[in-house]
Design a protein around this motif. Structure first.
Motif, PDB file in Angstrom:
ATOM      1  N   LEU A  55       0.827  -1.201   0.000  1.00 15.40           N
ATOM      2  CA  LEU A  55       0.000   0.000   0.000  1.00 15.40           C
ATOM      3  C   LEU A  55       0.864   1.254   0.000  1.00 15.40           C
ATOM      4  O   LEU A  55       0.518   2.259  -0.615  1.00 15.40           O
ATOM      5  N   SER A  59       1.709   2.109  -3.417  1.00 15.94           N
ATOM      6  CA  SER A  59       0.648   2.676  -4.232  1.00 15.94           C
ATOM      7  C   SER A  59       0.443   4.151  -3.899  1.00 15.94           C
ATOM      8  O   SER A  59      -0.135   4.889  -4.680  1.00 15.94           O
ATOM      9  N   LEU A  60       0.931   4.592  -2.747  1.00 13.99           N
ATOM     10  CA  LEU A  60       0.844   6.011  -2.426  1.00 13.99           C
ATOM     11  C   LEU A  60       1.865   6.819  -3.208  1.00 13.99           C
ATOM     12  O   LEU A  60       1.836   8.048  -3.189  1.00 13.99           O
ATOM     13  N   VAL A 109      -5.487  -7.090  -1.888  1.00  7.99           N
ATOM     14  CA  VAL A 109      -5.438  -5.887  -2.717  1.00  7.99           C
ATOM     15  C   VAL A 109      -4.008  -5.366  -2.815  1.00  7.99           C
ATOM     16  O   VAL A 109      -3.560  -4.934  -3.872  1.00  7.99           O
ATOM     17  N   TYR A 161      -2.073  -7.592  -5.136  1.00  5.58           N
ATOM     18  CA  TYR A 161      -2.635  -7.435  -6.477  1.00  5.58           C
ATOM     19  C   TYR A 161      -2.201  -6.106  -7.094  1.00  5.58           C
ATOM     20  O   TYR A 161      -1.821  -6.043  -8.261  1.00  5.58           O
ATOM     21  N   SER A 162      -2.198  -5.042  -6.271  1.00 12.52           N
ATOM     22  CA  SER A 162      -1.813  -3.741  -6.825  1.00 12.52           C
ATOM     23  C   SER A 162      -0.331  -3.712  -7.157  1.00 12.52           C
ATOM     24  O   SER A 162       0.124  -2.921  -7.977  1.00 12.52           O
ATOM     25  N   TYR A 213     -11.510 -15.997  -4.864  1.00 13.05           N
ATOM     26  CA  TYR A 213     -11.395 -14.538  -4.751  1.00 13.05           C
ATOM     27  C   TYR A 213     -10.243 -14.026  -5.616  1.00 13.05           C
ATOM     28  O   TYR A 213     -10.383 -13.022  -6.316  1.00 13.05           O
ATOM     29  N   LEU A 228     -11.341 -11.284  -8.579  1.00 15.99           N
ATOM     30  CA  LEU A 228     -11.121  -9.888  -8.196  1.00 15.99           C
ATOM     31  C   LEU A 228     -11.074  -8.963  -9.406  1.00 15.99           C
ATOM     32  O   LEU A 228     -11.650  -7.880  -9.396  1.00 15.99           O
ATOM     33  N   PHE A 246     -14.302  -5.034  -7.652  1.00 17.18           N
ATOM     34  CA  PHE A 246     -13.875  -5.190  -6.258  1.00 17.18           C
ATOM     35  C   PHE A 246     -15.018  -5.561  -5.325  1.00 17.18           C
ATOM     36  O   PHE A 246     -14.904  -6.454  -4.489  1.00 17.18           O
ATOM     37  N   PHE A 283      -9.234   2.396  -0.378  1.00 17.88           N
ATOM     38  CA  PHE A 283      -8.262   2.136  -1.443  1.00 17.88           C
ATOM     39  C   PHE A 283      -8.416   3.122  -2.592  1.00 17.88           C
ATOM     40  O   PHE A 283      -7.455   3.603  -3.160  1.00 17.88           O
ATOM     41  N   LEU A 338      -6.020   6.046  -0.982  1.00 13.95           N
ATOM     42  CA  LEU A 338      -4.749   5.557  -1.507  1.00 13.95           C
ATOM     43  C   LEU A 338      -4.644   5.682  -3.021  1.00 13.95           C
ATOM     44  O   LEU A 338      -3.574   5.495  -3.590  1.00 13.95           O
ATOM     45  N   LEU A 370      -5.749   3.768  -5.490  1.00 16.05           N
ATOM     46  CA  LEU A 370      -5.529   2.574  -6.315  1.00 16.05           C
ATOM     47  C   LEU A 370      -6.565   2.555  -7.427  1.00 16.05           C
ATOM     48  O   LEU A 370      -7.688   3.016  -7.250  1.00 16.05           O
ATOM     49  N   LEU A 415      -9.059   0.690  -8.837  1.00 20.61           N
ATOM     50  CA  LEU A 415      -9.893  -0.491  -8.657  1.00 20.61           C
ATOM     51  C   LEU A 415     -11.207  -0.250  -9.373  1.00 20.61           C
ATOM     52  O   LEU A 415     -11.699   0.880  -9.419  1.00 20.61           O
TER      53      LEU A 415
END
Lengths: 508, 145
Positions: free
Chosen positions: A51, A54-55, A403, A406-407, B82, B86, B91, B128, B132, B134, B136
């Motif tokens: 995470l 991703s920032l 997540v 995955y990211s 999952y 995804l 999501f 997210f 953040l 992302l 998604l």
């Protein structure tokens, strides 16, 4: 250059609004992570790394965020030790011995404040120690050639296997599993694939973040399903927060002694914070004349492990930054972060990227003050966190892990690999096989092999070269002793027994 | 017994690993050690440890009951499903379903489990996506036109 001007530069990096905000956010997240039983510092840092990427943070910022989480988790671990008799993380185990009895005796707030202050003393002294010692060690590290590094890696694995585990064969096996996994992928010097089984995904090797998140976070889900998420309600009452000045004054000597012991334990590659808090407690108990109250809520029994644990956390950063060899599970995860950010820890880091090193040290000094404020006057907020039930927490942790990974890679393959690591982690934990050596093996495997091969290139294939310098002989001797000595020591030093409730608290 | 079985599995694994090292292509640049020796050393030590574990096993851990194995198997298959849904399904839906099932496996109450799933799915999506940043997709891409 002298330490203070470098530190001033560090503060210039650390006091920008973004980094300051990140340090404070890291402290809050870290304390929560540490306080929640079943979500230790290595877990917390591991699932947060993807995470952080991703920032879009730069290297210094990401490192400051994650080390603040790391320090915060070390503070937070004591909260559930004291209130629930369940250590929030492994190093906080020793705090349950006196912390919980003291809380049961109606002094929960005193125990929390005292341990928070002890954490502060330990972490502060360790950060200062890091500041003094790391540049010196970085200079010594220039003397290291491939043969010395090979010895050092060996030392890290054997101390981890010897001191930190109670079964040498299983710890050594775990290290081998990690090293074996690290071999998968392209060979650095020939450029050919190894152990890929023709699978294209495996040519890149196994991403250590996938392994870490799988082994630490996903396996936790399976463990909790097995235990049906037995959560215990807070059995002790938390009255208003007052500062037990008398206890703090009385235990100040304890804190200083324990910080010193913890710091030394932290520096040992592969030993870490659990050893720090254990040694600090045992040493303090042996040192004081009247130790009859230890285990029943003695203030010194709370101050010692907490100061030791937090000092070790700071000490563990020393070998990680100067040598690239982590001193504990969580610093292994931080090393993974550095490697992913393309920063090579080691002596060159100190000369080429002083902004990273000194920015980090300054941020840690700031984080410590923030943590003291969070953990003493504001500790009530974090106590509330303990009431999050596992059946909400664990699915949440699991989804965040998915997540995050995955990211990072966007591939199904890595997600499935992560689940497999989670399953492996569950079985290994049932069989009492430690998982930290596996992580260390995956992280260091390629470097270890490289150093062996480069040493052999230098010597033209003469194996005696590995034992030719005094430094490498020292590492080999330390490695063998570190691996074997605990077998004998274990008979002398017994682990103190945890406090057992005679009347079980009513579950709700 | 568990330890002996585990030791045996590791022993077979390390022998296979040792043999597989023979297939590593050596390439043109040959250093004195080569790409095969280190993996062989590692598998040799692993085999030794496995033998020691077989000779001197620890006590058996407490293994879960049949029902718990079933719960673990369900959780495992939900996680794999999952992982594969995804991306194509967006999501929100897979996360809500997977989180509910896992929550149910930890404590067997239906309503809290479903609420946990929906709450986590929505909450994490907001976190997210907006905190953040992302990229998604909330729902399958075909729904969004």
């Amino acid at each position: 250059m002298d330490t203070f001007s470098l530190l001033a530069q560090g503060f210039a990096v650390a006091l920008t609004p973004t980094t300051l905000a990140l340090a404070i956010a890291g402290c809050i997240i870290g304390t929560i992570v540490g306080a929640l039983p079943g979500l230790g510092p290595s877990n917390g840092v591991a699932i947060l790394i993807p995470l952080a990427f991703s920032l879009g943070l730069d290297a210094t910022e990401a490192l400051i965020l994650m080390t603040s989480v790391y320090y915060g988790a070390m503070y937070g671990g004591r909260i559930s030790s004291i209130l629930l008799n369940i250590p929030g993380d492994e190093p906080a185990l020793m705090t349950t011995l006196d912390g919980y009895p003291m809380a049961k005796a109606g002094r929960a707030s005193d125990a929390l404040v005292l341990s928070g202050f002890a954490s502060f003393v330990g972490a502060m002294l360790a950060t200062i120690g890091l500041m003094m010692l790391a540049p010196i060690l970085a200079k010594v590290a220039y003397l290291f050639g491939p043969a010395e590094y090979f010895g050092l890696y060996l030392l890290a694995f054997s101390t981890l296997g010897g001191i930190a585990s109670d079964n040498q064969r299983k710890a050594a096996l775990a290290a081998c599993i990690g090293l074996g996994i690290a071999m998968i992928g392209l060979d650095n010097s020939t450029g050919m694939g190894r152990f890929t089984g023709g699978n294209l995904h495996l040519l890149d090797g196994v991403d250590f973040l996938v392994a870490i998140v799988g082994l630490f976070a996903v396996s936790e889900v399976f463990v909790f399903i097995e235990s049906h998420g037995k959560s215990s309600a807070i059995g002790v009452k938390l009255e208003s927060i007052t500062i037990p000045i008398k206890d703090i004054g009385r235990t100040f000597g304890t804190m200083l002694r324990s910080s010193f012991i913890g710091f030394i334990a932290g520096i040992l590659p592969g030993a870490g914070a659990s050893l720090g808090s254990f040694l600090a407690y045992v040493a303090e108990k042996a040192y004081v004349r009247d130790n009859s109250r230890f285990g029943t809520g003695d203030a010194r029994g709370i101050a010692a492990p907490e100061a030791g644990n937090n000092a070790a956390a700071g000490g563990a950063l020393v070998p990680m930054l100067t040598l690239g060899v982590p001193g504990s599970g969580t610093t292994a995860v931080l090393l993974a972060l550095l490697m992913t950010l393309n920063i090579t820890p080691g002596p060159l880091l100190f000369t080429e990227r002083p902004d990273v090193v000194w920015g980090l040290i300054a941020a840690l000094l700031i984080a410590n003050v923030v943590l003291l404020i969070l953990n003493v006057p504001m500790v009530r907020i974090f106590v509330k966190v303990l009431s999050v039930p596992p059946w909400i927490l664990l699915p949440g942790v699991c989804m965040v892990s998915f997540v995050g990974i995955y990211s990072l890679s966007g591939s199904y393959f890595d997600l499935v690999l992560m689940i497999l690591f989670g399953l492996l982690g569950y079985f290994l934990r049932k069989l009492n096989v430690p998982t930290v050596p596996i992580i260390l093996g995956i992280l260091l495997g390629n470097n270890m092999e490289d150093s062996l091969r480069r040493a052999m290139v230098i010597s033209g294939g003469d194996w005696k070269y590995l034992f030719q310098s005094g430094i490498s002989i020292g590492f080999w001797i330390a490695a063998v002793t570190g691996f074997l000595a605990p077998v004998f020591l274990r008979k002398i030093i017994k682990k103190p027994q945890a406090h057992v409730d005679t009347t079980p608290p009513e579950s709700t | 017994m568990s330890d002996r079985l585990f030791g045996l599995v590791v022993l077979i694994g390390s022998v296979a690993y040792f043999l597989a090292a023979a297939n590593i292509p050596t390439g043109f640049l040959v250093d004195p050690v080569g790409p095969k020796l280190f993996p062989r050393l590692v598998s040799g030590i692993a085999a030794l440890c496995a033998l020691l574990i077989i000779i001197q096993p620890d006590n058996d851990p407490e293994w879960p009951m049949a029902m718990t194995w079933l719960r673990l198997a369900i959780a495992l298959s939900v996680l794999v499903a999952y992982a594969y849904t995804l991306k194509p399904l967006g999501f929100l839906i897979p996360t809500a379903v997977a989180a509910s099932v896992i929550s149910y496996q930890i404590q067997s109450r239906v309503v809290p489990a479903i609420l946990t799933g929906i709450g986590l799915s929505a909450g994490l999506f907001l976190l997210f996506k907006f905190a953040l940043g992302l990229s998604l997709f909330p729902v399958p891409r075909s729904w969004m036109g």
